[in-house]
Design an enzyme around this catalytic site. Structure first.
Site, PDB file in Angstrom:
ATOM      1  N   TYR A 156       0.804  -1.227   0.000  1.00 24.24           N
ATOM      2  CA  TYR A 156       0.000   0.000   0.000  1.00 24.24           C
ATOM      3  C   TYR A 156       0.839   1.281   0.000  1.00 24.24           C
ATOM      4  CZ  TYR A 156      -0.108  -0.381   5.256  1.00 24.24           C
ATOM      5  OH  TYR A 156       0.168  -0.479   6.587  1.00 24.24           O
ATOM      6  N   GLU A 157       0.170   2.398  -0.155  1.00 20.85           N
ATOM      7  CA  GLU A 157       0.841   3.706  -0.284  1.00 20.85           C
ATOM      8  C   GLU A 157       1.805   3.702  -1.473  1.00 20.85           C
ATOM      9  OE1 GLU A 157      -0.310   5.936   1.975  1.00 20.85           O
ATOM     10  OE2 GLU A 157       0.729   7.465   0.815  1.00 20.85           O
ATOM     11  N   GLY A 158       1.401   3.029  -2.571  1.00 19.08           N
ATOM     12  CA  GLY A 158       2.272   2.859  -3.742  1.00 19.08           C
ATOM     13  C   GLY A 158       3.123   1.615  -3.564  1.00 19.08           C
TER      14      GLY A 158
END
Lengths: 602, 602
Positions: free
Chosen positions: B443-445
């Site tokens: 997550y978060e890229g």
């Protein structure tokens, strides 16, 4: 949707093109009729069984798990039915002798069968996974009377089997086990003690369960030399007093685990249970070690199984999922969405996929080659061939076990990464694969134990000759090649071969003044050896596609695919050997003692 | 028993000895009073809160998970109470401005707080993890009216916040998102669309939830330039028509996941929900990207959190568990069982532990150094210092995010391995750590996106100057050292520095003729840069212990421990750079195009 499709094409490539298994098996007594047609039809049947019977109950088995109640274990819905079908189809006896009702087929086919079962449903396969080991163990060591009672039941699958080794204080260190076996007047024994982590110790698949139990006789010396092997059935067999009645073997509970939740991992209690000695007193570990090579190979194959399932599914997903435009050149020319490309077109995703593909196909080549060696070791008529295989097996087996299970877990995690956020969601299926794939790195001897077995016990401890044999085989194969692409690969193989030779000498020298040294870098050494084997097999795979086609430009699509994967292995995966060699060399320096970590303040 | 103990000693070493944070913070307006005494007392309080309030509900939260019923989400037992205590202690506002009710403390303390919360309970920490980002985002971009309504509630923790970005077809590719925002007469908007993977989208911790939502205005261009940011509260705030009434934001379900099961991952539906524009139309991504550096740093810190918990627990276990005699020299001299040594005495186990220890301490140094840079970038009075920090942050942040989360997952898995079979059992606790530690890589890229952001967008795409700045900082530090042990480390740092420079040039050259090339090896490049930063920080750590003690022989126990760990990093972990460099070089060759994998038959 999570799926499993038997990897028929690559299995056939490995068995027929790369290893020429039918010719080799043709040299072995009893396997004359095992030609490629027979092998293909068995692979197809095994693939169908795995896909249609075993795979559909994989996700449900994970969700439901096993349920324990008052000594009884209920396996997940469908597990028992699948076992009934397995037994009816005669799969339990695939690799067993016809005299006990088996099909008398080679180990390499058993390996392919278990690869597919493991891909389809690791947890379910745990129940049938020990059957063949128990068969081998009893066949080689039990009295004729015990063989007549147990082997036909095991070979037919009417009874399943366990290996009861581990105790709470005795895991890697079996010398510490405490279960006692007391002789009684009728020549049998009464076993008392607790065992843990017993896969399939209790279940609802068969009426009887045959436990192979390590225990100590009253006069046994401490340590591993005091351990004997016993067969302890859940129900007393026919022809004995109390036939059919319940033996004093109890399941006191099952573990809740990270994965393989459909497999019952049991705490077992032996409470004056009736048992029969197998083999000589004090030779229990030796009896078990005979079956260890096959068992470790099969655990290594579980790594392959998971990597295959992971690769297949992440590849399908990557072909369907559209996200962002791929960078120029990587972009497919046709059928492209205007908004985004399938993520398979993105180089970063392709790296995740190609790493899995190269690991899967390399692992299959290595595992099947090793399984064929089991067949050769068992029955090749030429003593020299048989001896060579028997020398190589103890060296290769720990490598297969540790490297393939580590790579299997890594591949499952790479596959999850391909799915992005969806990979973390249970529904997608891949996270179960990651959880299930973690355990083969631990059981059947942790990967650290495998590495110490390879380097300390075998290479430094006396099997130096085996290493020479292996290096000679590879030297002969990695000769100068005329075709530049093959020669580039051969150069790499020769380089790793020289590296292994050099590093082995350095380790030997360092060990003389610093006995801890080999223990520090055994894991790196094992992976270095693994790359030696894999690079050699990849060279052979690339060569065989050339030999078939004549030249690089004339490669068939399958040949071109194999060649590209070989190239990927050499360019992207083999460079791990640089790191391994560097770490080993650093660690041999006299300043490299590890901190003790036994004081506080860390 | 699974446990968590705040790593106070190493936190203080990093903050006070290595980074001299109090001096640096003393130069920043508003932080004059943040001396080591204040920092220590805040660390102690945060450690106590993490250990006593948050950790005890970690395992239960995993077992129980969140429960969804008809739009409502119930968090696991104890989660709400812990939040009430968190809010009462004023933790939500730790790093927020006093004018909105915050404590006005630096980011580096917030980083230390979140390291400990994440170690103690990742799932619970998800609820409070977005609070600071939402605060920053609204503070920098919202109108004064919106700020007055929302910021005090967020800073006090009365309301929690979410970031609603992802949609089923728009994950890594936010340009594809479809949620619509239609203007209405009163200047507000009506939002309609579906969002997935929304952490804390619905829960029972606070009465109101503030959603920051990316959506498209009716006339917006396609792609990422057409995206605007809106604030959409679950309940309409006071002072508005319908104050307190329910907005049309619904949770349609929650995900069943591999880990962080106590964190509600919600499917959200906006059904003509009232929303207010934040920032300029079409600038939604830009508004979100401001908070991205802090958010990515915090995800990187989650990797550190898991590695710390994993290390602590596997170390405790290894000190207690007795199995087999250790090889000579490694064996402790006192308190040894006659039968077996604690497994911490076995070199293979010590390798598993030391790898974790070196990764944990290196990660902490890197993360806190980065957090301090956030503080400098925000408010250093010297423009040059501020500019340098603002140049370095975009370069360093993706490295922290990707490298620390990858290493965090690896450490958790190494720790599980130390436990052997017990590690696979849920009761032990470590398998939850492995499952929880897997998600920060996604997550978060995803980590692949971070690597492309670093290499393609930043290094090749224009921030070449930032790289030069970073290299200059490192060059100045890795000068020739008189002390041989330090000079040996400095040699390594200079070598990696030269490698980074050379490889960056090679990639740039290759990219000119093969635009796909940097995308193929961005992940290797990122880890190479990570090692540049870590080796540099380890050199500084070793140097600081020398400076304090005067010479190697006079090192304190803590200094000797730090020095030994630094040495372990250089001998055992840094050699990964050999592999990375070799793979990158292989991949830049013109023959290295990856197979397309888009045809069948693979």
């Amino acid at each position: 949707m999570f799926q499993y499709r038997p990897p028929t094409g690559d299995q056939q490539f490995v068995l027929f093109d790369l290893l020429d298994a039918p010719s080799l098996l043709g040299e072995l007594p009893g396997y004359a009729e095992v030609d490629s047609a027979l092998m293909t039809s068995i692979l197809e049947e095994a693939g169908r069984f795995s896909t249609e019977v075993v795979f559909p109950i994989n996700a449900g088995g994970d969700r439901q798990g096993c349920r324990y109640n008052d000594g009884q274990v209920r396996t997940p819905d469908g597990f028992r039915d699948a076992y009934v079908a397995f037994q009816a189809a005669g799969w339990p006896g695939l690799g067993c002798e016809p005299q006990y009702g088996g099909q008398g087929l080679p180990q390499v086919l058993n390996a392919a069968l278990f690869e597919m079962l493991g891909s389809a449903n690791h947890a379910w396969t745990m129940y049938v996974g020990l059957l063949h080991g128990a068969y081998e163990c009893l066949k080689d060591h039990a009295s004729e009377e015990i063989k007549q009672i147990y082997l036909p039941k095991i070979v037919s699958g009417e009874w399943l089997a366990t290996m009861c080794l581990t105790e709470p204080q005795a895991g890697s260190d079996l010398g510490q086990l405490r279960t006692r076996a007391e002789p009684v007047a009728d020549g049998t024994y009464r076993l008392t003690g607790s065992k843990i982590f017993i896969s399939g110790g209790e279940h609802d698949m068969t009426d009887n369960i045959v436990h192979l139990v390590l225990a100590r006789l009253p006069d046994a010396p401490p340590g591993s030399r005091g351990i004997s092997l016993f067969v302890v059935p859940k129900r007393l067999p026919e022809g004995k007093a109390g036939a059919g009645s319940r033996n004093a073997v109890y399941c006191d509970g099952i573990e809740h685990k990270m994965g393989i939740k459909g497999s019952a991992t049991c705490q077992m209690r032996f409470d004056q249970a009736a048992g029969w000695l197998v083999g000589e007193p004090g030779r229990g570990l030796a009896c078990m070690f005979v079956m260890m090579n096959a068992a470790r190979l099969h655990v290594g194959i579980q790594g392959l199984s998971h990597a295959e399932t992971a690769f297949q599914n992440s590849l399908s997903y990557a072909r369907e999922r559209l996200q962002m435009k791929a960078p120029l050149r990587a972009r497919p020319t046709e059928g492209v969405s205007k908004v985004a490309d399938p993520i398979v077109a993105h180089p970063a995703v392709r790296r995740l996929l190609m790493t899995q593909k190269a690991r899967v196909e390399g692992a299959r080549a290595l595992a099947y080659w090793t399984a064929l060696m089991l067949d050769v070791a068992e029955r090749h008529p030429d003593t020299a061939r048989r001896t060579r295989a028997r020398e190589l097996l103890p060296l290769v087996t720990p490598i297969v076990k540790a490297m393939l299970t580590e790579d299997g877990f890594q591949c499952a995690s790479l596959a999850l990464q391909v799915y992005g956020g969806y990979g973390y969601v249970s529904e997608t299926g891949i996270e179960q694969c990651v959880r299930d794939a973690r355990v083969p790195m631990i059981y059947e001897g942790t990967n650290e134990i495998q590495a110490i077995d390879l380097l300390v016990r075998k290479i430094l401890g006396g099997s130096d000759g085996s290493l020479k044999t292996l290096l000679a085989v590879i030297t002969a194969d990695a000769r100068v090649h005329a075709e530049p692409i093959l020669e580039a690969m051969a150069v790499c193989v020769r380089r790793v071969r020289a590296l292994v030779e050099r590093i082995t000498e350095s380790v030997r020298t360092a060990a003389a003044r610093d006995p801890e040294a080999p223990y520090r870098i055994a894991s790196e050494y094992l992976r270095l050896m693994g790359h030696l084997l894999l690079s050699w097999l990849w060279l052979r795979a690339a060569r065989v596609t050339h030999a078939t086609s004549g030249s690089t430009s004339a490669l068939t699509p399958v040949g071109a695919d194999k060649q590209a994967t070989a190239q990927y292995y050499f360019q992207y995966l083999l460079p791990e050997t640089d790191q391994l060699a560097h770490v080993i060399e650093n660690s041999l320096a006299p300043t490299s003692l590890l901190p003790s970590l036994d004081a506080d303040g860390n």
